[in-house]
Design an enzyme around this catalytic site. Structure first.
Site, PDB file in Angstrom:
ATOM      1  N   ASP A  97       0.858  -1.187   0.000  1.00 47.90           N
ATOM      2  CA  ASP A  97       0.000   0.000   0.000  1.00 47.90           C
ATOM      3  C   ASP A  97       0.892   1.234   0.000  1.00 47.90           C
ATOM      4  O   ASP A  97       1.290   1.745   1.053  1.00 47.90           O
ATOM      5  CB  ASP A  97      -0.913  -0.017   1.229  1.00 47.90           C
ATOM      6  CG  ASP A  97      -2.057   0.974   1.114  1.00 47.90           C
ATOM      7  OD1 ASP A  97      -2.100   1.735   0.135  1.00 47.90           O
ATOM      8  OD2 ASP A  97      -2.916   0.991   2.025  1.00 47.90           O
ATOM      9  N   ILE A  98       1.214   1.720  -1.215  1.00 53.44           N
ATOM     10  CA  ILE A  98       2.166   2.819  -1.372  1.00 53.44           C
ATOM     11  C   ILE A  98       1.515   4.072  -1.968  1.00 53.44           C
ATOM     12  O   ILE A  98       2.073   5.148  -1.886  1.00 53.44           O
ATOM     13  CB  ILE A  98       3.375   2.390  -2.224  1.00 53.44           C
ATOM     14  CG1 ILE A  98       2.926   1.954  -3.630  1.00 53.44           C
ATOM     15  CG2 ILE A  98       4.140   1.253  -1.537  1.00 53.44           C
ATOM     16  CD1 ILE A  98       4.062   1.657  -4.583  1.00 53.44           C
ATOM     17  N   LYS A  99       0.380   3.898  -2.641  1.00 52.26           N
ATOM     18  CA  LYS A  99      -0.421   5.009  -3.209  1.00 52.26           C
ATOM     19  C   LYS A  99       0.410   6.019  -3.992  1.00 52.26           C
ATOM     20  O   LYS A  99       0.259   7.239  -3.839  1.00 52.26           O
ATOM     21  CB  LYS A  99      -1.219   5.721  -2.110  1.00 52.26           C
ATOM     22  CG  LYS A  99      -2.278   4.840  -1.437  1.00 52.26           C
ATOM     23  CD  LYS A  99      -3.111   5.646  -0.464  1.00 52.26           C
ATOM     24  CE  LYS A  99      -4.174   4.784   0.200  1.00 52.26           C
ATOM     25  NZ  LYS A  99      -3.581   3.855   1.203  1.00 52.26           N
ATOM     26  N   ARG A 100       1.260   5.525  -4.863  1.00 48.71           N
ATOM     27  CA  ARG A 100       2.051   6.422  -5.705  1.00 48.71           C
ATOM     28  C   ARG A 100       1.176   7.041  -6.790  1.00 48.71           C
ATOM     29  O   ARG A 100       0.216   6.425  -7.248  1.00 48.71           O
ATOM     30  CB  ARG A 100       3.226   5.679  -6.320  1.00 48.71           C
ATOM     31  CG  ARG A 100       4.210   5.069  -5.316  1.00 48.71           C
ATOM     32  CD  ARG A 100       4.789   6.113  -4.374  1.00 48.71           C
ATOM     33  NE  ARG A 100       5.907   5.582  -3.605  1.00 48.71           N
ATOM     34  CZ  ARG A 100       5.921   5.431  -2.291  1.00 48.71           C
ATOM     35  NH1 ARG A 100       4.863   5.764  -1.592  1.00 48.71           N
ATOM     36  NH2 ARG A 100       6.993   4.964  -1.671  1.00 48.71           N
TER      37      ARG A 100
END
Length: 294
Positions: A97-100
């Site tokens: 879960d990095i939401k780049r």
């Protein structure tokens, strides 16, 4: 190429249920008997390992939220790496879960960082609200068949209404437009299960349009936040599934901190996490059955 990773996730849901265990691990969550004699890296990994071992057969996948690890600097990122490596060794499906949300060369570097090397995961989360060119640099990995993404579409937070619910000239919400664009990008990689590896983050806390979203994004696999701590109920979640599949439902604090809610001995933290994962799985399964009987 047909996506293998989405077929694998679909099969895991069939076999183990929809629970996605969120390893959003704060040092504050870790029992003292683990923390007292260990470094932050060692404590986090030992705690995560206990949760993973206790829930692996009752969870479809594991979501590791990078912010909790980044906040601790190098020690935290080593624990992040160790956790992903351990999950991979056990052949468990991982969502980083990095939401780049950046574009061009920067996005290519993010793709390399999280689809290869020390931080490699099966799926990553992306924020497409800068435009579809923020997703395109990841496609070269997706087309090989063993990687996937979950793009933010309609999120579970109250602030989703600030932007995601704005209507265009045709009366469509922004999230409708974004969801359809992501779905269209993924259709060429559709798996044998009927879903694409380019999934969407669809929160279960705004239920008014749930049935409509599931209908028009038929081939999109959902990562569903909002259950439990954010107020989403099992019957809300059921609206976003197709006969109990087509999505995974994340729970982080509810599982990680189950031992505190139950007033258990802290040494039973993993046992309590397992019990909560099973309770959640069965509650959602029953809600799906009840919805089918309506």
């Amino acid at each position: 190429m047909r996506s293998r990773i989405i077929d694998k996730l679909y099969k895991r849901v069939e076999e183990r249920g929809v629970v996605c265990v969120g390893l959003d691990t704060s040092l504050d969550y870790i029992p003292k008997f683990i923390k007292n004699s260990k470094s932050a890296r060692e404590a986090i990994f030992e705690f995560n390992k206990g949760i993973i071992d206790a829930t692996e057969d009752v969870a479809s996948c594991f979501k590791v939220q990078i912010a909790y690890y980044e906040a601790l600097g190098i020690e935290g990122l080593l624990a992040y790496r160790d956790t992903l490596k351990y999950l991979k060794e056990k052949d468990l499906i991982t969502i980083a879960d990095i939401k780049r949300g950046d574009i061009a060369a920067t996005a290519k570097m993010y793709a390399k960082a999280h689809f290869e090397g020390d931080f490699e995961a099966d799926f990553i989360t992306l924020n497409p609200y800068m435009g579809m060119d923020s997703i395109e640099p990841y496609i070269s990995y997706i087309e090989k068949g063993d990687k996937g993404i979950f793009s933010l579409v309609r999120t579970s937070n109250e602030g989703a209404k600030d932007i995601e619910y704005i209507k265009d000239k045709d009366g469509k919400n922004v999230y409708d437009v974004v969801g359809k664009k992501v779905l269209d990008l993924g259709m060429k990689f559709i798996g044998g299960c009927g879903y694409t590896p380019m999934g969407g983050v669809i929160g279960c806390t705004h239920i008014e349009e749930g049935a409509k979203i599931r209908e028009y994004l038929k081939e999109m696999f959902f990562l569903i936040p909002g259950y439990g701590a954010q107020g989403g109920k099992a019957e809300d979640v059921a609206m976003y599934l197709n006969n109990g599949n087509g999505g995974v439902v994340n729970s982080s604090r509810g599982i990680l901190l189950a031992y505190r809610k139950n007033g258990a001995d802290e040494k039973d933290y993993a046992k309590c996490a397992r019990q909560e994962a099973i309770r959640m799985r069965d509650e959602i399964k029953m809600a799906v059955l009840n919805r089918g009987n309506l």
